[in-house]
Design an enzyme around this catalytic site. Structure first.
Site, short mmCIF file in Angstrom:
data_model
loop_
_atom_site.label_atom_id
_atom_site.label_comp_id
_atom_site.label_asym_id
_atom_site.label_seq_id
_atom_site.Cartn_x
_atom_site.Cartn_y
_atom_site.Cartn_z
CD1 TRP A 137 -5.35 -3.95 -1.34
CD2 TRP A 137 -6.53 -2.34 -2.35
NE1 TRP A 137 -5.38 -2.86 -0.51
CE2 TRP A 137 -6.08 -1.86 -1.10
CE3 TRP A 137 -7.29 -1.49 -3.17
CZ2 TRP A 137 -6.38 -0.58 -0.65
CZ3 TRP A 137 -7.57 -0.22 -2.72
CH2 TRP A 137 -7.12 0.23 -1.48
CG ASP A 218 -5.23 0.32 -8.10
OD1 ASP A 218 -4.50 1.29 -7.85
OD2 ASP A 218 -5.73 -0.41 -7.22
CE LYS A 254 1.08 0.47 -0.78
NZ LYS A 254 0.58 -0.39 0.21
C1 LIG Z 1 -3.67 -2.56 -5.56
C2 LIG Z 1 -3.75 -1.41 -4.63
N1 LIG Z 1 -4.48 -0.36 -4.98
C3 LIG Z 1 -4.59 0.71 -4.21
C4 LIG Z 1 -3.96 0.78 -3.00
C5 LIG Z 1 -4.17 2.04 -2.24
O1 LIG Z 1 -3.30 2.44 -1.32
P1 LIG Z 1 -3.27 3.94 -0.80
O2 LIG Z 1 -4.67 4.41 -0.66
O3 LIG Z 1 -2.57 3.83 0.51
O4 LIG Z 1 -2.54 4.71 -1.81
C6 LIG Z 1 -3.19 -0.30 -2.56
C7 LIG Z 1 -2.53 -0.32 -1.26
O5 LIG Z 1 -2.14 -1.29 -0.72
C8 LIG Z 1 -3.07 -1.41 -3.42
O6 LIG Z 1 -2.32 -2.47 -3.10
#
Ligand SMILES: Cc1ncc(COP(=O)(O)O)c(C=O)c1O
Length: 410
Positions: A137, A218, A254
């Site tokens: 990411w 994560d 999500k």
């Molecule tokens: C692998 C991964 N980690 C963390 C996140 C963090 O997203 P958020 O801060 O919106 O919860 C995302 C969002 O796309 C992700 O794909």
């Protein structure tokens, strides 16, 4: 008039994902298609609010007081039970610390800050290094670097097989210094959509134990990837059962569709309960200096859903619907490419899991799609399957077909 204090400040490069989203917004074409951002859309291409969330929202917040630095206790407890399982040994033994976070990103950032301050691997006097998968990411590197940690990569993906490079991954995790920090995507790896098999997860765990690495999971897609909350937690639970220490970042962006509410949790699974109070107090100190206390609204919604068996069942049903729709888009896109006889093997589109497909399109093809078809995806060839609908799949397939022919002819 004196010049600005900021006249020497260079403009920052645009974020690779959000930069594409802003190009999309500025495109006047009516039939444009945004597949760059990881947000679920319904079959009409509209943002979706979960029915169970709407239901909970009917009841107004009791007040708008500050919540504790570590967040709402009932939310934190339910969040960690969701990922580790209610019967997890570490929860029973009271050796887990969980704090509410500003979604997944905030959990990673607070965890990174803690690691920078307190992780002292005995094997080295150097600053600890965090290893993220290649690719990962786009924000991982920035989040860990901005906390002051060194960031490096381990092999993850084989572009030829469009699958996890099992040998490369195990070799790299074996050859990096002992006690390194390893970031593992719990499920639905972003951007590749390729996850380790159960067998490979076991091998990864063996290397982690042997090399005494510190794992930072994560988990941004639990339940959203397969539709099954338990299945998507397999790797995290297996690691927890081995008794190792680890960190877990959870996002409810999500799986509950609470993107802008910033609902997440950071957990430390510790070896024994004697360290829990100190870890908790230091996490609170970090949170206090960063943003004082987390927002209440989203965590209240999540807490009610997680703690009420009826609402929880309704949520599970909606998870199945969302993940099912994404899987259907994968199938339709695959069939559309096969029926157009688009050169190449597109089977990875249905094999991959989660929100994204790592299509295999190169930068030129991606730019061609943007310029000619007004279809926006990130330049590494990642497309959000959640952004497709029955109506837009044929357009996307036409675009891919054309782009592949254009650039294989050169
Ligand atoms: C692998 C991964 N980690 C963390 C996140 C963090 O997203 P958020 O801060 O919106 O919860 C995302 C969002 O796309 C992700 O794909």
């Amino acid at each position: 008039m004196a010049t600005s204090h900021w006249s020497h400040v260079p403009a920052a490069p645009p974020d690779s994902i959000l930069g594409i989203a802003s190009l999309y917004r500025n495109d006047p074409e009516k039939k444009k298609l945004n597949l760059s951002v990881g947000a679920y859309r319904d079959d009409n291409g509209n943002p979706a609010v979960l029915r169970v969330v709407r239901k909970v929202e009917q009841e107004p917040a009791p007040d708008h007081e500050y919540i504790p630095m570590a967040g709402i206790p009932s939310f934190c407890q339910a969040a960690v039970q969701l990922i580790l399982g209610e019967k997890a040994q570490s929860i029973k033994e009271k050796r887990v610390v969980t704090v509410q976070s500003l979604s997944g990103t905030g959990a990673l950032r607070v965890g990174a800050e803690f690691l920078c301050q307190f992780y002292r691997p005995a094997a080295t006097t150097e600053k600890p290094c965090v290893y993220i998968p290649r690719p990962s990411w786009g924000n991982h590197r920035k989040v860990f670097q901005s906390a002051g940690l060194k960031v490096s990569e381990y092999k993850y993906f084989d572009p030829v097989s469009c699958d996890v490079d099992a040998k490369g991954l195990l070799d790299d995790l074996t050859n990096i210094p002992s006690q390194s920090i390893i970031v593992l995507h719990a499920c639905a790896h972003n951007p590749t959509g390729a996850d380790p098999s159960k067998q490979l997860w076991k091998q990864i765990l063996q290397v982690v134990i042997q090399k005494q690495h510190l794992v930072f999971f994560d988990s941004a897609y639990q339940g959203f990837a397969s539709g099954d909350l338990e299945k998507d937690a397999f790797a995290v639970r297996m690691f927890e059962q081995s008794g190792i220490e680890m960190l877990i970042a959870q996002s409810f962006a999500k799986n509950m569709g609470l993107y802008g509410e910033r609902v997440g949790a950071l957990s430390f699974v510790c070896k024994d309960s004697s360290v829990v109070a100190s870890v908790q107090s230091q996490l609170e100190t970090i949170i206090r200096s960063m943003y004082s206390s987390p927002p209440a609204n989203g965590a209240r919604i999540a807490s009610r859903i997680l703690n009420n068996p009826v609402l929880f069942e309704e949520w599970k049903q909606e998870l199945l619907e969302m993940s099912g729709r994404i899987q259907e888009m994968r199938k339709l896109l695959f069939e559309a490419l096969v029926s157009r006889k688009t050169p190449g093997d597109w089977s990875h589109i249905t094999k991959q899991i989660g929100m994204f497909s790592f299509t295999g399109l190169n930068v030129e093809q991606v730019r061609y799609l943007r310029e000619k078809y007004h279809i926006y995806m990130t330049e590494d060839g990642r497309a959000s399957m959640a952004g497709l609908s029955r109506e837009t799949v044929p357009l996307f397939a036409d675009g891919i077909h054309d782009a592949v022919l254009q650039f294989s002819l050169r």
